[in-house]
Each structure stands twice: as C-alpha cells, then as structure tokens.
Motif scaffolding. Structure first.
Motif, PDB file in Angstrom:
ATOM      1  N   THR A  15      39.945  42.353  43.226  1.00 44.42           N
ATOM      2  CA  THR A  15      39.636  41.352  44.239  1.00 44.42           C
ATOM      3  C   THR A  15      40.233  41.732  45.594  1.00 44.42           C
ATOM      4  N   GLY A  38      39.343  50.466  35.261  1.00 45.61           N
ATOM      5  CA  GLY A  38      38.058  50.090  34.658  1.00 45.61           C
ATOM      6  C   GLY A  38      36.903  50.864  35.250  1.00 45.61           C
ATOM      7  N   ARG A  81      44.250  36.366  30.887  1.00 41.85           N
ATOM      8  CA  ARG A  81      43.076  37.202  31.121  1.00 41.85           C
ATOM      9  C   ARG A  81      43.114  37.822  32.510  1.00 41.85           C
ATOM     10  N   ALA A  85      37.886  46.269  35.763  1.00 44.53           N
ATOM     11  CA  ALA A  85      36.556  46.680  36.214  1.00 44.53           C
ATOM     12  C   ALA A  85      36.586  46.868  37.721  1.00 44.53           C
ATOM     13  N   SER A  96      34.990  29.476  41.170  1.00 45.89           N
ATOM     14  CA  SER A  96      35.247  28.346  42.069  1.00 45.89           C
ATOM     15  C   SER A  96      35.816  28.868  43.379  1.00 45.89           C
ATOM     16  N   THR A 233      40.671  55.506  35.451  1.00 44.77           N
ATOM     17  CA  THR A 233      41.890  56.244  35.792  1.00 44.77           C
ATOM     18  C   THR A 233      43.031  55.261  35.931  1.00 44.77           C
ATOM     19  N   PHE A 234      44.072  55.495  35.182  1.00 47.37           N
ATOM     20  CA  PHE A 234      45.178  54.547  35.068  1.00 47.37           C
ATOM     21  C   PHE A 234      46.370  55.057  35.871  1.00 47.37           C
ATOM     22  N   PHE A 503      45.431  30.955  34.216  1.00 41.03           N
ATOM     23  CA  PHE A 503      45.059  32.271  34.774  1.00 41.03           C
ATOM     24  C   PHE A 503      45.254  32.359  36.282  1.00 41.03           C
ATOM     25  N   HIS A 547      41.873  27.452  44.106  1.00 42.53           N
ATOM     26  CA  HIS A 547      41.731  28.614  43.228  1.00 42.53           C
ATOM     27  C   HIS A 547      42.107  29.818  44.077  1.00 42.53           C
ATOM     28  N   LEU A 552      43.059  35.093  48.398  1.00 42.64           N
ATOM     29  CA  LEU A 552      43.350  36.525  48.258  1.00 42.64           C
ATOM     30  C   LEU A 552      42.445  37.368  49.152  1.00 42.64           C
TER      31      LEU A 552
HETATM   32  P1  FAD Z   1      42.602  41.766  40.283  1.00 38.40           P
HETATM   33  O1  FAD Z   1      41.327  41.247  40.830  1.00 38.40           O
HETATM   34  O2  FAD Z   1      42.890  41.489  38.870  1.00 38.40           O
HETATM   35  O3  FAD Z   1      42.586  43.334  40.556  1.00 38.40           O
HETATM   36  C1  FAD Z   1      43.485  44.225  39.946  1.00 38.40           C
HETATM   37  C2  FAD Z   1      42.743  45.509  39.635  1.00 38.40           C
HETATM   38  O4  FAD Z   1      43.688  46.524  39.328  1.00 38.40           O
HETATM   39  C3  FAD Z   1      41.825  45.390  38.417  1.00 38.40           C
HETATM   40  O5  FAD Z   1      40.551  45.908  38.732  1.00 38.40           O
HETATM   41  C4  FAD Z   1      42.536  46.226  37.362  1.00 38.40           C
HETATM   42  O6  FAD Z   1      41.658  46.828  36.428  1.00 38.40           O
HETATM   43  C5  FAD Z   1      43.247  47.252  38.204  1.00 38.40           C
HETATM   44  N1  FAD Z   1      44.446  47.824  37.585  1.00 38.40           N
HETATM   45  C6  FAD Z   1      45.474  47.169  37.000  1.00 38.40           C
HETATM   46  N2  FAD Z   1      46.416  48.024  36.585  1.00 38.40           N
HETATM   47  C7  FAD Z   1      45.982  49.268  36.921  1.00 38.40           C
HETATM   48  C8  FAD Z   1      46.527  50.569  36.785  1.00 38.40           C
HETATM   49  N3  FAD Z   1      47.738  50.781  36.231  1.00 38.40           N
HETATM   50  N4  FAD Z   1      45.805  51.625  37.249  1.00 38.40           N
HETATM   51  C9  FAD Z   1      44.596  51.442  37.832  1.00 38.40           C
HETATM   52  N5  FAD Z   1      44.029  50.220  37.994  1.00 38.40           N
HETATM   53  C10 FAD Z   1      44.731  49.144  37.547  1.00 38.40           C
HETATM   54  N6  FAD Z   1      40.060  32.281  41.003  1.00 38.40           N
HETATM   55  C11 FAD Z   1      39.174  31.625  41.769  1.00 38.40           C
HETATM   56  O7  FAD Z   1      39.233  31.700  42.996  1.00 38.40           O
HETATM   57  N7  FAD Z   1      38.200  30.835  41.208  1.00 38.40           N
HETATM   58  C12 FAD Z   1      38.074  30.716  39.865  1.00 38.40           C
HETATM   59  O8  FAD Z   1      37.194  30.012  39.387  1.00 38.40           O
HETATM   60  C13 FAD Z   1      38.974  31.437  39.035  1.00 38.40           C
HETATM   61  N8  FAD Z   1      38.859  31.389  37.695  1.00 38.40           N
HETATM   62  C14 FAD Z   1      39.572  32.279  36.946  1.00 38.40           C
HETATM   63  C15 FAD Z   1      39.249  32.430  35.598  1.00 38.40           C
HETATM   64  C16 FAD Z   1      39.867  33.413  34.849  1.00 38.40           C
HETATM   65  C17 FAD Z   1      39.500  33.595  33.401  1.00 38.40           C
HETATM   66  C18 FAD Z   1      40.841  34.253  35.438  1.00 38.40           C
HETATM   67  C19 FAD Z   1      41.503  35.334  34.629  1.00 38.40           C
HETATM   68  C20 FAD Z   1      41.185  34.084  36.762  1.00 38.40           C
HETATM   69  C21 FAD Z   1      40.544  33.108  37.526  1.00 38.40           C
HETATM   70  N9  FAD Z   1      40.800  32.975  38.885  1.00 38.40           N
HETATM   71  C22 FAD Z   1      39.955  32.237  39.660  1.00 38.40           C
HETATM   72  C23 FAD Z   1      41.887  33.722  39.519  1.00 38.40           C
HETATM   73  C24 FAD Z   1      41.424  34.923  40.318  1.00 38.40           C
HETATM   74  O9  FAD Z   1      40.232  35.456  39.798  1.00 38.40           O
HETATM   75  C25 FAD Z   1      42.521  35.988  40.363  1.00 38.40           C
HETATM   76  O10 FAD Z   1      43.710  35.397  40.796  1.00 38.40           O
HETATM   77  C26 FAD Z   1      42.181  37.114  41.314  1.00 38.40           C
HETATM   78  O11 FAD Z   1      40.914  37.662  41.039  1.00 38.40           O
HETATM   79  C27 FAD Z   1      43.249  38.194  41.259  1.00 38.40           C
HETATM   80  O12 FAD Z   1      42.997  39.169  42.238  1.00 38.40           O
HETATM   81  P2  FAD Z   1      43.975  40.397  42.448  1.00 38.40           P
HETATM   82  O13 FAD Z   1      43.467  41.168  43.594  1.00 38.40           O
HETATM   83  O14 FAD Z   1      45.363  39.909  42.489  1.00 38.40           O
HETATM   84  O15 FAD Z   1      43.874  41.263  41.117  1.00 38.40           O
END
Ligand code: FAD
Length: 569
Positions: A15, A38, A81, A85, A96, A233-234, A503, A547, A552
């Motif tokens: 995200t 992913g 969760r 990806a 939302s 790639t991790f 989550f 949400h 973010l």
């Molecule tokens: P992420 O989007 O999780 O991005 C992290 C990325 O890093 C992922 O692609 C992951 O694969 C990658 N990654 C992790 N570790 C490694 C590694 N070691 N090496 C390489 N890649 C790696 N928010 C809303 O606004 N509305 C909603 O309705 C809502 N519903 C939700 C429902 C669920 C089931 C969940 C789980 C969350 C929900 N949220 C919702 C919350 C929101 O989606 C998340 O807070 C937000 O997407 C997180 O963004 P981020 O950038 O922090 O991380």
C-alpha cells in the motif's frame, strides 16, 4: 559491490511502498527498485471481485501472521492477515475508505512531529484520490459527499460499488440511530467522522473491480524504465557501509530469491515499507533496536533504539448478528461511528473518571511488559492524549459496520482506541523465522468493557424501531445464550471466545521525537541512520478512527515529497 544498483530501494511493494515508488520514479533521472516477496495478483479473482472480501484469506497471498498466546483474551493465538502481493494488504482488505478525525492527525504535531497536522495532510489525501462522483442511482441509495473534501485527479479510484443495498436502508438506519443520539453524517472524510454514514470504498466503479495500490500506483506506470519491481524476492536485512560515521549508512539490502542470497545495492536510500508487522523486524535483523533483544541473537547493535517493535496497537472485532426479515441484494456500505457520549449516554462521566483514574496504572503495566523499553512517562502522555480524544474531543469511540446481506442482518464492530499496547520482536537472527507478535488484546479492563458495552449498544439499536422490523432472531451472541442482564463475566467470555484482530496494527516504528519513544523522525528517517526511512503503518504513532489505507496513501504521498525535496528531485 557487484550486484544490481539503484538510487532508491523500497522494501515492500504494498500500500505505502508503491506510492513512494511511483512518485520517486516520476523523475527520470533516478532509478527505483521495489523488492516484493509476493507476485502479481492482477488477475486473481479473490482480489478483483468487489464482493469477494475474505476469499483471499488463508491463500498463498495472505501472510497470516500468527500471534503469541493472548493471555488477557482467553489464551489462544490470533491470525493477523496481511497481503503478500504487488499491492500488499490493499489487495485483500475490506476496501473501506475513511480517513481520521482531524484532531487525531493534529495530535501528531502536538507530540513533536513538526509539519504533520490535518491541514497539511488533507492535500495529500486529495492528491492520492480520484473520487468518482456517485451516479443518481447510487446517490439514491445513500452515496453522498462534499466535493471540497475530495481529490478528483489522483491515481486512486475512490467511490461506491455499483450495487448498493436498497433505497430504504439508509432512511431506516437514520431514523433508528437518530433516536440513539447518533446523527447522519453526509461525508465522514472531512475530518469530522461521528455519525451514521455511507462511506466510499477503494473500488473502480467503471470496471467493477477492487482498486488496490498496484492498480492505482503501479500497473499504469510499469513501463517506466527507471522503475523496477523485483517480485518473489524476500528482503532479509539492510547492508551497512563499513564506516566510522556517527550515523549508520545503508548501502543495500540482502535478499533471498529462488537462486539464493544476493545483495541489491542502493546509492541513495533504503525505504522500508514492509508493513507494521515486518518493517520493525527488518530493523532488528539489521541491528537497529533494543540492545537486550539484539544481543540475544548475536546481532551487532548498529543503532540503539529500544522502542523498535513496541507500541503495537490493534483493535478487536466482534459481531452481533440477526436473521433478516427481508432478502437484501447489493453491497452494504453503512457504518456508525459513535462517540463515547453516544455509546454511554448518562453513564459517560463514570466511564471517563474510571479511565482517568486507571491510566497511571495502565502506563506502569505497559512499561513493565516492555521491560522498561517503553518509558512510563511517554506512554502515560499518549494515554492522556487518548483520553482527551475520547472524552473531550469526542472522536468516534467505536465503529459499527452494518451488513444487511441476503437473509441476514449482520454487524461487526470494534472499539477504535483501545489502551492495550503490544509488541513485535524477532525470535531468531534468521529472517525466514517468524517473529514474536503480541498485541496484548484486552490487556486492560477498559478495553474488554468497551467491547461488551458496544455489543449492548448494537443490541439496543436492533431493538429500536424501525430497524427492529428488519430483523428476527439474534443468532450471535443470541439473547438466550447471553441475555442483556447476563453477568459481565459471561459477556467477557463471549467476547474472548469470538473476537478476532481488526487487522489495523500500527505504531511499531512510531514517528515521534526520540526522547518520546520515537523510531523515525518527522522526515520518517530512522534515528541514527543517514539514509533509512520507514514509510508504512508502522510509523503511525497512534491508532486512528478511520480505516488505515486512506491515511497511509496520504502519509506516503507526503513522504515522497519530503524525499524529493531532500534530493532536489
Ligand atoms: P502492506 O500493504 O501490507 O505492504 C507491505 C508489503 O511488503 C507487502 O506487499 C508484503 O508482501 C511486503 N513484504 C513484507 N515483508 C517483506 C520482505 N521481507 N521482503 C519483501 N517484501 C516484503 N484498511 C482500509 O483502509 N480499509 C479496509 O476496509 C481495511 N480492511 C482490512 C481488512 C483486512 C483483512 C486487513 C488485513 C487489513 C485491512 N485494512 C483496511 C488495513 C489496511 O489494508 C492496511 O493497514 C494497509 O494496507 C497496510 O499498508 P502498509 O503499506 O503498511 O503494508
């Protein structure tokens, strides 16, 4: 240094990460690599299907992080969760789109993050957004807005699903909640969230598919020659320069691919966007964190920041469900964001004074549970802020999602600002081993009480005319199982046996001054480093009433501008 080299490496194409990648690569002179564990989910029906919430859970694109036993919550583990990806968790979430109460963002600045307030973030919410004006048909079903709150030219489609639940639903809910003191809110995205609302979603109405971070920020730009996404790639850890600078200097990232272990080099910066349950882990694996923890695993301490992985804040979700007296088609988009005054009515001052008198003790417990890593004075200040937000500013205290679906009328809810604080820390120096995740759900009586009080409020709402006409028996928790006057201990047991994570984990690498327990500065730079930032849910210092994705995207948009400014891009 024979590996591939880029100006910027972003760890995590989720995200937040894809926003940064997009904005930095707008400048043709810089090269950007995104390391993503992913793969593409562009054609994955579990992702694209607007009505497919939950279908991706437990599949290969769900990290399904497991928590430690939740000792305050009945003992069992929870699954948290997160999407694995291109697009990260935005590919599996509930779509939302709600932002925050303005005072919550203003609190970031109040706590020392210069330049971070509602007024300065609103343009970034708008920059990210491509608001789709609802059609007449959607409007008649409750989709409403004030255009001044929204952006219409950003990358992220925000709107309502094509089919919203029938026309009479909103008036019914409105009449019902009005009697409970909850007004209608035409548009909850202007910084004032309280009320019954039909909020928009991250959805592409024209194509009728989920709008995720990749569809917004990556796929339309994938042909930029200076933007490279390295999938499957991790990332294991940051690689540091051998130098005697007072600040740690990152030169790249060690990764594991199907071919083995490699290093990808960065000439300017490494930006961690791996999510709030991964970025702090990557910091620890790289030697940034609490020395007591790092030494246990023989990781040399690069920067001593004892709060890395602390301040984990999530919410807890339960459901109160009814048989419906009608059969509803379409996608429900109705939420109630109720304040403490609305939930508690005349009893609110008793609750407030109970919370007020408990906070000193709560702060002690959090500090002790972190073995002193979180300073009592810091967490107490955060609790006082939270108290003020809840009881003085009257920000939303709980979200109640109303779900009339086919023959059932379900509701899910979560108190928005629990006091419980947890942590995430490594359990091994091996990056492929799971971390210890402990949200400490229901650590405090107030959090458990809130979970019960909101359930009772929901029951009251469903017993109120005209909503009461739409429902038959309550099948969860069920009035026979759990009558209104059941002892509190029985309500507590029901909550603990049925809750799940909401989550929304945040705070594990908080943006705060270092002496207040911060991990990153207002420029989102990790303290003690020259060129490492964190940009994802880890940096939100306090839980939000919205949400998370909307905020973010906005935070990442602002972060991109901060980075561009520093390098004059
Ligand atoms: P992420 O989007 O999780 O991005 C992290 C990325 O890093 C992922 O692609 C992951 O694969 C990658 N990654 C992790 N570790 C490694 C590694 N070691 N090496 C390489 N890649 C790696 N928010 C809303 O606004 N509305 C909603 O309705 C809502 N519903 C939700 C429902 C669920 C089931 C969940 C789980 C969350 C929900 N949220 C919702 C919350 C929101 O989606 C998340 O807070 C937000 O997407 C997180 O963004 P981020 O950038 O922090 O991380």
């Amino acid at each position: 240094d024979s590996g591939p080299k880029y100006d910027f490496i972003i760890v995590g194409g989720g995200t937040s990460g894809l926003v940064i990648a997009n904005r930095l690569s707008e400048n043709k002179r810089v090269t950007v690599a995104v390391i993503e564990a992913g793969d593409s989910v562009f054609h994955n029906h579990n992702v694209t299907n607007v009505a497919g919430y939950g279908h991706a859970f437990g599949t290969h694109i769900d990290w399904a992080y497991e928590t430690e036993d939740q000792k305050y919550a009945g003992g069992s583990k929870q699954i948290m969760r997160a999407g694995k990806a291109i697009g990260g968790t935005s590919t599996i979430n509930g779509m939302s789109y709600t932002r925050a109460q303005s005072v919550q963002i203003d609190a970031w600045e109040l706590f020392g993050n210069k330049g971070w307030n509602w007024g300065s973030l609103l343009p970034y919410y708008q920059k990210s957004e491509k608001f789709e004006i609802p059609s007449q048909n959607q409007f008649s079903r409750g989709a409403d807005y004030y255009i001044t709150y929204h952006g219409e030219t950003g990358p992220l489609n925000v709107g309502w699903p094509i089919d919203i639940t029938n026309r009479s639903m909103l008036p019914t809910l409105d009449q019902t909640f009005n009697q409970l003191g909850v007004p209608y809110n035409r548009d909850a995205n202007g910084g004032s969230m309280v009320g019954l609302t039909s909020h928009p979603n991250t959805v592409n109405t024209k194509e009728n598919v989920r709008e995720d971070a990749a569809r917004a920020y990556y796929w339309p730009y994938q042909n930029r020659p200076n933007l490279k996404i390295i999938t499957n790639t991790f990332a294991n850890k940051i690689i540091w320069a051998n130098n005697s600078h007072s600040e740690a200097v990152a030169i790249g990232v060690e990764v594991t691919t199907s071919h083995g272990i490699e290093t990808i080099y960065a000439s300017k910066e490494v930006i961690l966007s791996a999510g709030s349950l991964k970025s702090p882990v990557l910091l620890e694996l790289s030697g940034i964190g609490n020395p007591d923890i790092l030494r246990k695993y023989d990781i040399p301490v690069k920067v001593n920041i004892s709060t890395v992985g602390e301040n984990l804040q999530d919410q807890t979700n339960n459901g109160v469900h009814y048989q419906g007296t009608e059969f509803w088609l379409g996608y429900p988009t109705f939420s109630v964001l109720a304040s403490a005054n609305q939930i508690y009515g005349n009893n609110v001052s008793n609750v407030a004074s109970y919370v007020n008198s408990s906070m000193v003790e709560y702060a002690k417990v959090v500090s002790n549970s972190s073995k002193g890593a979180v300073q009592e004075a810091n967490i107490l200040a955060a609790f006082k802020l939270q108290y003020d937000l809840i009881f003085e500013s009257q920000v939303p205290y709980a979200e109640i999602v109303l779900l009339p679906i086919e023959g059932m009328f379900m509701s899910e809810y979560w108190p928005l600002l629990p006091f419980s604080r947890g942590s995430i820390h490594i359990k091994s120096a091996n990056a492929s081993m799971p971390a210890s995740i402990n949200p400490n759900y229901f650590m405090f009586k107030q959090d458990l009480d809130a979970q019960v009080d909101v359930a009772r409020f929901i029951r009251k709402a469903f017993m109120t005319d005209p909503l009461s006409d739409l429902v038959g028996d309550e099948f969860a928790p069920g009035v026979d199982n759990l009558p209104d006057d059941a002892p509190t201990s029985e309500w507590d047991d029901w909550v603990k046996s049925n809750y799940r994570s909401n989550f929304h984990p945040v705070g594990t690498a908080s943006m705060l001054p270092r002496n207040r327990g911060g991990v990153v500065s207002p420029e989102l730079k990790v303290y003690g480093t020259r060129n490492v930032r964190v940009v994802d849910a880890s940096v939100l210092p306090f839980q939000l009433c919205g949400h998370l994705t909307s905020t973010l995207y906005a935070v990442a948009e602002k972060a991109a501008d901060i980075i561009k400014k520093q390098y004059r891009l």
